[in-house]
Design a protein around this motif. Structure first.
Motif, PDB file in Angstrom:
ATOM      1  N   SER A 312       0.854  -1.181   0.000  1.00  0.00           N
ATOM      2  CA  SER A 312       0.000   0.000   0.000  1.00  0.00           C
ATOM      3  C   SER A 312       0.894   1.236   0.000  1.00  0.00           C
ATOM      4  O   SER A 312       2.088   1.151   0.354  1.00  0.00           O
ATOM      5  CB  SER A 312      -0.895   0.011   1.237  1.00  0.00           C
ATOM      6  OG  SER A 312      -0.102   0.190   2.407  1.00  0.00           O
ATOM      7  N   PRO A 313       0.364   2.390  -0.381  1.00  0.00           N
ATOM      8  CA  PRO A 313       1.190   3.604  -0.364  1.00  0.00           C
ATOM      9  C   PRO A 313       1.821   3.882   1.000  1.00  0.00           C
ATOM     10  O   PRO A 313       2.991   4.269   1.075  1.00  0.00           O
ATOM     11  CB  PRO A 313       0.205   4.707  -0.760  1.00  0.00           C
ATOM     12  CG  PRO A 313      -0.797   4.012  -1.618  1.00  0.00           C
ATOM     13  CD  PRO A 313      -0.945   2.650  -1.009  1.00  0.00           C
ATOM     14  N   VAL A 314       1.059   3.680   2.089  1.00  0.00           N
ATOM     15  CA  VAL A 314       1.597   3.950   3.422  1.00  0.00           C
ATOM     16  C   VAL A 314       2.719   2.986   3.760  1.00  0.00           C
ATOM     17  O   VAL A 314       3.773   3.390   4.282  1.00  0.00           O
ATOM     18  CB  VAL A 314       0.475   3.867   4.481  1.00  0.00           C
ATOM     19  CG1 VAL A 314       1.072   3.932   5.887  1.00  0.00           C
ATOM     20  CG2 VAL A 314      -0.526   4.998   4.287  1.00  0.00           C
ATOM     21  N   MET A 315       2.534   1.710   3.459  1.00  0.00           N
ATOM     22  CA  MET A 315       3.593   0.720   3.749  1.00  0.00           C
ATOM     23  C   MET A 315       4.834   0.999   2.907  1.00  0.00           C
ATOM     24  O   MET A 315       5.957   0.829   3.376  1.00  0.00           O
ATOM     25  CB  MET A 315       3.071  -0.693   3.484  1.00  0.00           C
ATOM     26  CG  MET A 315       2.036  -1.180   4.493  1.00  0.00           C
ATOM     27  SD  MET A 315       2.663  -1.111   6.197  1.00  0.00           S
ATOM     28  CE  MET A 315       4.059  -2.242   6.095  1.00  0.00           C
ATOM     29  N   PHE A 316       4.622   1.444   1.673  1.00  0.00           N
ATOM     30  CA  PHE A 316       5.769   1.797   0.838  1.00  0.00           C
ATOM     31  C   PHE A 316       6.544   2.963   1.445  1.00  0.00           C
ATOM     32  O   PHE A 316       7.778   2.940   1.503  1.00  0.00           O
ATOM     33  CB  PHE A 316       5.301   2.152  -0.573  1.00  0.00           C
ATOM     34  CG  PHE A 316       6.389   2.701  -1.456  1.00  0.00           C
ATOM     35  CD1 PHE A 316       7.385   1.880  -1.948  1.00  0.00           C
ATOM     36  CD2 PHE A 316       6.422   4.053  -1.774  1.00  0.00           C
ATOM     37  CE1 PHE A 316       8.402   2.390  -2.760  1.00  0.00           C
ATOM     38  CE2 PHE A 316       7.424   4.575  -2.579  1.00  0.00           C
ATOM     39  CZ  PHE A 316       8.413   3.728  -3.071  1.00  0.00           C
ATOM     40  N   LEU A 317       5.822   3.979   1.915  1.00  0.00           N
ATOM     41  CA  LEU A 317       6.487   5.128   2.523  1.00  0.00           C
ATOM     42  C   LEU A 317       7.240   4.727   3.791  1.00  0.00           C
ATOM     43  O   LEU A 317       8.348   5.210   4.040  1.00  0.00           O
ATOM     44  CB  LEU A 317       5.468   6.219   2.835  1.00  0.00           C
ATOM     45  CG  LEU A 317       4.937   7.021   1.637  1.00  0.00           C
ATOM     46  CD1 LEU A 317       3.839   7.974   2.079  1.00  0.00           C
ATOM     47  CD2 LEU A 317       6.064   7.785   0.952  1.00  0.00           C
ATOM     48  N   ALA A 319       8.520   1.775   4.371  1.00  0.00           N
ATOM     49  CA  ALA A 319       9.707   1.032   3.915  1.00  0.00           C
ATOM     50  C   ALA A 319      10.776   2.000   3.407  1.00  0.00           C
ATOM     51  O   ALA A 319      11.972   1.817   3.664  1.00  0.00           O
ATOM     52  CB  ALA A 319       9.311   0.046   2.825  1.00  0.00           C
ATOM     53  N   VAL A 320      10.333   3.058   2.693  1.00  0.00           N
ATOM     54  CA  VAL A 320      11.286   4.071   2.208  1.00  0.00           C
ATOM     55  C   VAL A 320      11.946   4.784   3.379  1.00  0.00           C
ATOM     56  O   VAL A 320      13.147   5.068   3.358  1.00  0.00           O
ATOM     57  CB  VAL A 320      10.568   5.067   1.280  1.00  0.00           C
ATOM     58  CG1 VAL A 320      11.429   6.299   1.024  1.00  0.00           C
ATOM     59  CG2 VAL A 320      10.214   4.402  -0.040  1.00  0.00           C
ATOM     60  N   ASN A 321      11.172   5.067   4.423  1.00  0.00           N
ATOM     61  CA  ASN A 321      11.734   5.725   5.609  1.00  0.00           C
ATOM     62  C   ASN A 321      12.868   4.895   6.201  1.00  0.00           C
ATOM     63  O   ASN A 321      13.942   5.428   6.523  1.00  0.00           O
ATOM     64  CB  ASN A 321      10.645   5.937   6.662  1.00  0.00           C
ATOM     65  CG  ASN A 321       9.775   7.140   6.354  1.00  0.00           C
ATOM     66  OD1 ASN A 321      10.187   8.055   5.656  1.00  0.00           O
ATOM     67  ND2 ASN A 321       8.562   7.136   6.868  1.00  0.00           N
ATOM     68  N   VAL A 322      12.621   3.604   6.364  1.00  0.00           N
ATOM     69  CA  VAL A 322      13.656   2.732   6.942  1.00  0.00           C
ATOM     70  C   VAL A 322      14.880   2.697   6.037  1.00  0.00           C
ATOM     71  O   VAL A 322      16.023   2.820   6.495  1.00  0.00           O
ATOM     72  CB  VAL A 322      13.096   1.311   7.159  1.00  0.00           C
ATOM     73  CG1 VAL A 322      14.215   0.365   7.618  1.00  0.00           C
ATOM     74  CG2 VAL A 322      11.975   1.331   8.190  1.00  0.00           C
ATOM     75  N   LEU A 323      14.651   2.538   4.733  1.00  0.00           N
ATOM     76  CA  LEU A 323      15.766   2.481   3.775  1.00  0.00           C
ATOM     77  C   LEU A 323      16.592   3.758   3.811  1.00  0.00           C
ATOM     78  O   LEU A 323      17.831   3.713   3.877  1.00  0.00           O
ATOM     79  CB  LEU A 323      15.215   2.258   2.361  1.00  0.00           C
ATOM     80  CG  LEU A 323      16.218   2.419   1.205  1.00  0.00           C
ATOM     81  CD1 LEU A 323      17.295   1.342   1.287  1.00  0.00           C
ATOM     82  CD2 LEU A 323      15.512   2.381  -0.135  1.00  0.00           C
ATOM     83  N   LEU A 324      15.924   4.911   3.792  1.00  0.00           N
ATOM     84  CA  LEU A 324      16.649   6.175   3.727  1.00  0.00           C
ATOM     85  C   LEU A 324      17.341   6.514   5.042  1.00  0.00           C
ATOM     86  O   LEU A 324      18.419   7.121   5.045  1.00  0.00           O
ATOM     87  CB  LEU A 324      15.702   7.306   3.328  1.00  0.00           C
ATOM     88  CG  LEU A 324      15.094   7.207   1.926  1.00  0.00           C
ATOM     89  CD1 LEU A 324      14.247   8.428   1.621  1.00  0.00           C
ATOM     90  CD2 LEU A 324      16.164   7.036   0.867  1.00  0.00           C
TER      91      LEU A 324
END
Length: 427
Positions: A312-317, A319-324
């Motif tokens: 979902s868009p929220v889960m993607f964001l 995941a991006v937070n953790v990656l960045l």
């Protein structure tokens, strides 16, 4: 080539090589050992990464910030901020945060923010009874707002990587998040000051003195209005705004504050040139690095993999937070934007995430890396400017880091914080 590119990059960075040289050399090694492409491609791609009209704004905004610092702007901004909050508990800490926010609207750089008003505030806070390491940590954390409040060098670079956003829309999108970070730092300082017994000034300045102080700070504050307002209403482009900012800063320093002299200009121009050269070297090397990634098909493969997860868009964001956040531990924001945005932005667009919302999440995330060890540049800038050990500063950072994480989560879950101003501005 990827099996050579990434190990070479991490090895060279572990050896302490500057990130621009580490990226350029790793690209050269990947081409030499893993492909038949001519080596001149490295130079060609580096120059291609710098051949951009909007990129001219970077050295001019850097020069404007240097001129303002040399023209006594820092002193007047500190006095302006202190008169409103200096009498409160933790008042000097509040003045530190507010002056950083005001200076961010001039410099567009977290490092300039920390090295300018930040270093001066550390000395003032120490004289006012604050722990020196605490003052340094507060300076580091409040300087994070530098690339988020417009004008922002990082936003200019981001807009060059994602055609779905413009520099103007990102400038508008960054205002509320930047003020939110400022509020979070003020709240954290208030809590820490109450715990440690940091007091404010005994008296508040009188109305006459406050009017005089505000009048002296007004020319500096008008630069923010000039740049942001001029760009917003289409009077000039961001690149033109950067040139206007230079002439305005020169006028303020030489004729209004009269603290900038002709003999000061060569040193100021040299400092601006050194900072600009470092930024442009990173941009050129990152362009060559990104070229290898594209040739290898890594962005496309990664995008297909992530889309296949059906997030979902929220889960993607999230995941991006953790990656960045992990990426920011080892890499500065500019190469992070150049390497990761071409990969992640198309995925966010495919998931229906507002481009300005995603851009602010990425920029805030990567900027936080400037204040996190082991390679947080802000830590070493403040350490060098105040002659403190980095370890002492790091020990005081956790409360401010938690406050930044809270803001990041708010920005992730409430898109309107990033999208409302661009929408009402017609962008």
């Amino acid at each position: 080539m990827a099996e050579i590119l990434f190990p070479a990059l991490f090895l060279l960075m572990a050896l302490g090589l500057p990130v621009a040289f580490a990226m350029a050399i790793s690209v050269f090694l990947a081409l030499s050992l893993g492909s038949s492409y001519p080596k001149i491609v490295v130079v060609k791609e580096m120059f291609a990464g710098l051949d951009s009209f909007p990129l001219l704004a970077v050295p001019f905004f850097v020069l404007a910030a240097e001129l303002m610092t040399g023209g006594a702007i820092t002193h007047h901004l500190l006095r302006f901020a202190s008169q409103f909050v200096g009498h409160l508990r933790g008042g000097l800490g509040h003045a530190n945060v507010i002056s950083s926010t005001l200076f961010a609207g001039i410099s567009g750089s977290a490092l300039a923010d920390a090295a300018g008003p930040g270093a001066m505030m550390v000395r003032m806070m120490e004289k006012g009874g604050y722990d020196r390491a605490y003052a340094g940590a507060l300076t580091i954390s409040s300087a994070v707002v530098g690339p988020i409040i417009p004008p922002s060098i990082t936003m200019i670079i981001y807009a060059m990587q994602d055609q779905q956003v413009s520099v103007v829309s990102l400038f508008m999108a960054g205002i509320l998040p930047g003020l939110l970070i400022t509020a979070a730092m003020l709240a954290t300082n208030a809590i820490m000051s109450a715990r440690r017994g940091y007091r404010g000034a005994d008296t508040r300045p009188g109305a006459g003195e406050m009017l005089r102080t505000s009048a002296m700070a007004l020319p500096a504050l008008m630069l923010i209005v000039l740049v942001v307002g001029g760009i917003r209403f289409g009077i000039f482009t961001p690149t033109e705004a950067s040139v206007i900012a230079v002439f305005y800063a020169l006028t303020c320093g030489m004729f209004i504050y009269r603290s900038l002299r002709l003999r000061d200009l060569p040193e100021i121009i040299l400092r601006a040139a050194l900072v600009s050269s470092a930024v442009l070297l990173i941009l050129g090397a990152a362009r060559a690095f990104a070229w290898v990634l594209i040739i290898e098909g890594i962005p496309q493969d990664l995008a297909a993999t992530i889309i296949g997860w059906d997030l979902s868009p929220v889960m993607f964001l999230l995941a991006v937070n953790v990656l960045l956040l992990l990426f920011g531990l080892f890499m500065d924001p500019l190469p992070g934007v150049l390497i990761l945005v071409p990969i992640l932005a198309p995925i966010s667009h495919a998931l229906g995430i507002d481009p300005n919302h995603f851009a602010i999440v990425v920029i805030v995330n990567l900027t936080m890396g400037l204040a996190t060890p082991p390679v947080g540049a802000l830590i070493f800038v403040v350490s060098g400017a105040t002659q403190m050990r980095p370890a002492a500063l790091v020990r005081e950072l956790p409360p401010f880091f938690l406050a930044s994480i809270a803001v990041l989560l708010l920005l992730t879950f409430i898109p309107a914080l990033s999208t409302w101003l661009p929408q009402v501005s017609g962008l």
